[in-house]
Design a protein around this motif. Sequence first.
Motif, PDB file in Angstrom:
ATOM      1  N   LYS A 195       0.856  -1.121  -0.124  1.00  0.00           N
ATOM      2  CA  LYS A 195      -0.069   0.207  -0.034  1.00  0.00           C
ATOM      3  C   LYS A 195       0.659   1.275   0.024  1.00  0.00           C
ATOM      4  CE  LYS A 195      -4.314  -1.133   0.743  1.00  0.00           C
ATOM      5  NZ  LYS A 195      -5.665  -0.128   0.071  1.00  0.00           N
ATOM      6  N   ILE A 196       2.247   1.183   0.535  1.00  0.00           N
ATOM      7  CA  ILE A 196       2.760   2.512   0.607  1.00  0.00           C
ATOM      8  C   ILE A 196       3.925   2.623  -0.070  1.00  0.00           C
ATOM      9  CG2 ILE A 196       4.038   3.807   2.389  1.00  0.00           C
ATOM     10  CD1 ILE A 196       1.111   3.604   2.926  1.00  0.00           C
ATOM     11  N   PRO A 199       3.328   2.014  -4.486  1.00  0.00           N
ATOM     12  CA  PRO A 199       2.767   3.067  -5.286  1.00  0.00           C
ATOM     13  C   PRO A 199       3.994   4.106  -5.254  1.00  0.00           C
ATOM     14  CG  PRO A 199       1.247   2.707  -3.675  1.00  0.00           C
ATOM     15  CD  PRO A 199       2.699   1.761  -3.297  1.00  0.00           C
ATOM     16  N   MET A 200       5.094   4.115  -4.459  1.00  0.00           N
ATOM     17  CA  MET A 200       6.069   5.220  -4.488  1.00  0.00           C
ATOM     18  C   MET A 200       7.179   4.642  -5.569  1.00  0.00           C
ATOM     19  SD  MET A 200       6.416   6.511  -0.700  1.00  0.00           S
ATOM     20  CE  MET A 200       5.088   7.089   0.113  1.00  0.00           C
TER      21      MET A 200
ATOM     22  N   TYR B  87       1.464  10.348   2.762  1.00  0.00           N
ATOM     23  CA  TYR B  87       1.754   9.600   1.369  1.00  0.00           C
ATOM     24  C   TYR B  87       1.134  10.251   0.276  1.00  0.00           C
ATOM     25  CZ  TYR B  87       1.407   6.315   5.578  1.00  0.00           C
ATOM     26  OH  TYR B  87       1.926   5.731   6.585  1.00  0.00           O
ATOM     27  N   PRO B  88       2.354  10.641  -0.766  1.00  0.00           N
ATOM     28  CA  PRO B  88       1.892  11.239  -1.687  1.00  0.00           C
ATOM     29  C   PRO B  88       0.854  10.816  -2.734  1.00  0.00           C
ATOM     30  CG  PRO B  88       4.274  10.394  -2.029  1.00  0.00           C
ATOM     31  CD  PRO B  88       3.712   9.959  -0.836  1.00  0.00           C
ATOM     32  N   HIS B  89       0.672   9.631  -2.924  1.00  0.00           N
ATOM     33  CA  HIS B  89      -0.189   9.086  -3.618  1.00  0.00           C
ATOM     34  C   HIS B  89      -1.619   9.127  -3.203  1.00  0.00           C
ATOM     35  CE1 HIS B  89       1.574   5.545  -1.240  1.00  0.00           C
ATOM     36  NE2 HIS B  89       0.142   5.152  -1.440  1.00  0.00           N
ATOM     37  N   MET B  90      -1.790   9.449  -1.976  1.00  0.00           N
ATOM     38  CA  MET B  90      -3.145   9.702  -1.489  1.00  0.00           C
ATOM     39  C   MET B  90      -3.401  11.055  -1.294  1.00  0.00           C
ATOM     40  SD  MET B  90      -2.705   6.704   1.666  1.00  0.00           S
ATOM     41  CE  MET B  90      -2.094   5.041   1.316  1.00  0.00           C
ATOM     42  N   PHE B  98      -6.002   7.363   6.779  1.00  0.00           N
ATOM     43  CA  PHE B  98      -5.016   6.093   6.816  1.00  0.00           C
ATOM     44  C   PHE B  98      -4.598   5.600   8.253  1.00  0.00           C
ATOM     45  CE2 PHE B  98      -1.477   3.514   5.657  1.00  0.00           C
ATOM     46  CZ  PHE B  98      -2.084   2.646   4.590  1.00  0.00           C
ATOM     47  N   TYR B 101      -6.918   2.578   9.166  1.00  0.00           N
ATOM     48  CA  TYR B 101      -6.820   1.627   8.245  1.00  0.00           C
ATOM     49  C   TYR B 101      -7.177   0.237   9.094  1.00  0.00           C
ATOM     50  CZ  TYR B 101      -5.493  -1.300   4.455  1.00  0.00           C
ATOM     51  OH  TYR B 101      -5.348  -2.238   3.360  1.00  0.00           O
TER      52      TYR B 101
END
Lengths: 286, 357
Positions: A195-196, A199-200, B87-90, B98, B101
Amino acid sequence: MTAVAAPSTELAANRKNIRPGRVVAWTLLFIGGLVMITPLLYMFSTSLKSAGQVYDLRLFPADPTLDNYLRVLSDGRFLRWFLNSLIVATAVTVSNVFFDSLVGYTLAKFTFRGRYFIFLAILSTLMIPTEMLVIPWYLMSSQLGWLDTYWGIMFPGMMTAFGTFLMKQFFETVPDDFIEAARVDGLNEFTIWWKIAMPMVTPALSALAIFTFLGNWTAFFWPLIVVTSREMYTLPVGLSSFAVEQSIQWEMIMTGAALATIPTLLVFLVLQRYIVRGVMLAGLKG
Amino acid sequence: MASIQLEGLTKRYGRVTAVEKIDLTIGDGEFVVLVGPSGCGKSTTLRMIAGLEDISAGVLRIGGEVVNQREPKQRNIAMVFQNYAIYPHMTVGQNIGFGLYTSGLPRAEKEARIREAARTLRLEELLDRRPAALSGGQRQRVAIGRAMVRDPAAFLFDEPLSNLDAQLRSAMRIEIKRLHQRLGTTTVYVTHDQIEAMTMADRIVVMRDGRILQVGTPIELYENPVDVFTARFIGSPAMNLVPAEARDGALSVGGSLLPGQGAPSTSQDGVLVGIRPHDLVIGQGNGEGGLALSGTVTAAEPLGSETLVHVDLGGTEVVATAPGRVVPAVDSTVTAQAAPGSLYLFDAKTERALGRL
């Protein structure tokens, strides 16, 4: 006056900016581009020619025809080979993206005894040429009953040292704070990776996916050895059979090859923006 | 909310001891700041509390229970990192959520908590944005939001304002302090910035070389530092230290006799006198019994409300203050005076405090 004068000043400035070094670079790039694209153009051109026109080297066929495409597509074997290649390349790509990044992440983000040794051991396999491995692979496939099966074609490439190395290097650039924050938030290690961390490193995953897919889509040597029945041929092996069995049918080979480039172009078009975005992000960081 | 107890807490990396046998009790709802220079062990201590570092020796209790062997997620603490770690993608909303979660809460409850945290931190308008589109202060607020929604037993902050500019840092200081006053959650805050420590803490823990030097309220530390390090670390600009000379059984500094009779007789040949710049004032008489120091101005820093004046006392430089509009010329001779009761005495050898004059 100013408004009229401005563009000409700009043009003059632009002209000044054209340095000799740039002209040389552009010329070399243009020649490079031409060298790269010419075979591709000839491939498409030949695929539009009839058998009699193949040795007429004009780029634009005098009497272009789609008959070759109709013949190839109506031939069940071609579609089967296409499907075989698609299954093999997709499965190996998914497997590489998953396992290479899992191992790369472990080597990059966990401290444990023997970590460096394991990494070196994985890297050292890059120094062994494929030709040396073919016999052990064959024996292994034979003993496991994998000859002439998808497993047989796929197993040597399901995880690669190069992919592991690439992903390890990228995961090392992910700041530990993200991972620790997720740990404090209560996530387990697998979920943190999935999840972390994943994606990075999308740019690296895209690059790995493109390399792996292309490599497996065009793979010839190992599939030729491990596959015996025509039904299990992959596309490159199948296309080569046009040359062996029925003299050399260049127009058919080129038509098959033209059709074969479609998935690779699609994969690149879909994934390349992630690579470009990754490069841009890396430039902005810090 | 919970209390946190550190009993002989130690962290070793091979042969290097980063934190050595520290004892500290953090009360329920207290705001404690660990402060000290880089490498003093404050972040390591925080990370041991969080469960991100193994504890080499000692006992750590949270809410009365020993948690040495518990994973971070089992400690019910929330941590805000120096680099935000959002988190850059969220999106902002996903980042805040989160923290929940693994909570197992119903979706509606999660949504309600996210909205509540966003409202408290003034992030409601930004819930759909990605971190890349936020300012530094907003990003830090998102990180705090992610910690808040979990309603943890304690908040841990690891130098959360270090990456912000001075103005934003000052605003965020107040914001975090208000948040603590409102939520009342036990908070451990790590910083190397003494101003943050002074302005935010209920109690400050000064650390150096892996040990605790002093624990106390900001005013206690300012007024009664136990040693030279704490005295110079707390307070800005740093305290001046001038060696005292023994003369006829009394101590003198720069030719002036120290006021009062309290000068320690046992270590008269090894005493440092500490004077805070704000207590050493140029151009004002301080009444009877004060200390007057004369010297040459080497530099002046006008700040508007006051001027910091660097004065050479013949080999020792001190910083004094002058009223805002007074800017003494460089190379001019000035006299700065310290009022009785504003001097700190330290043993020159051990650097321990000897009392005040």
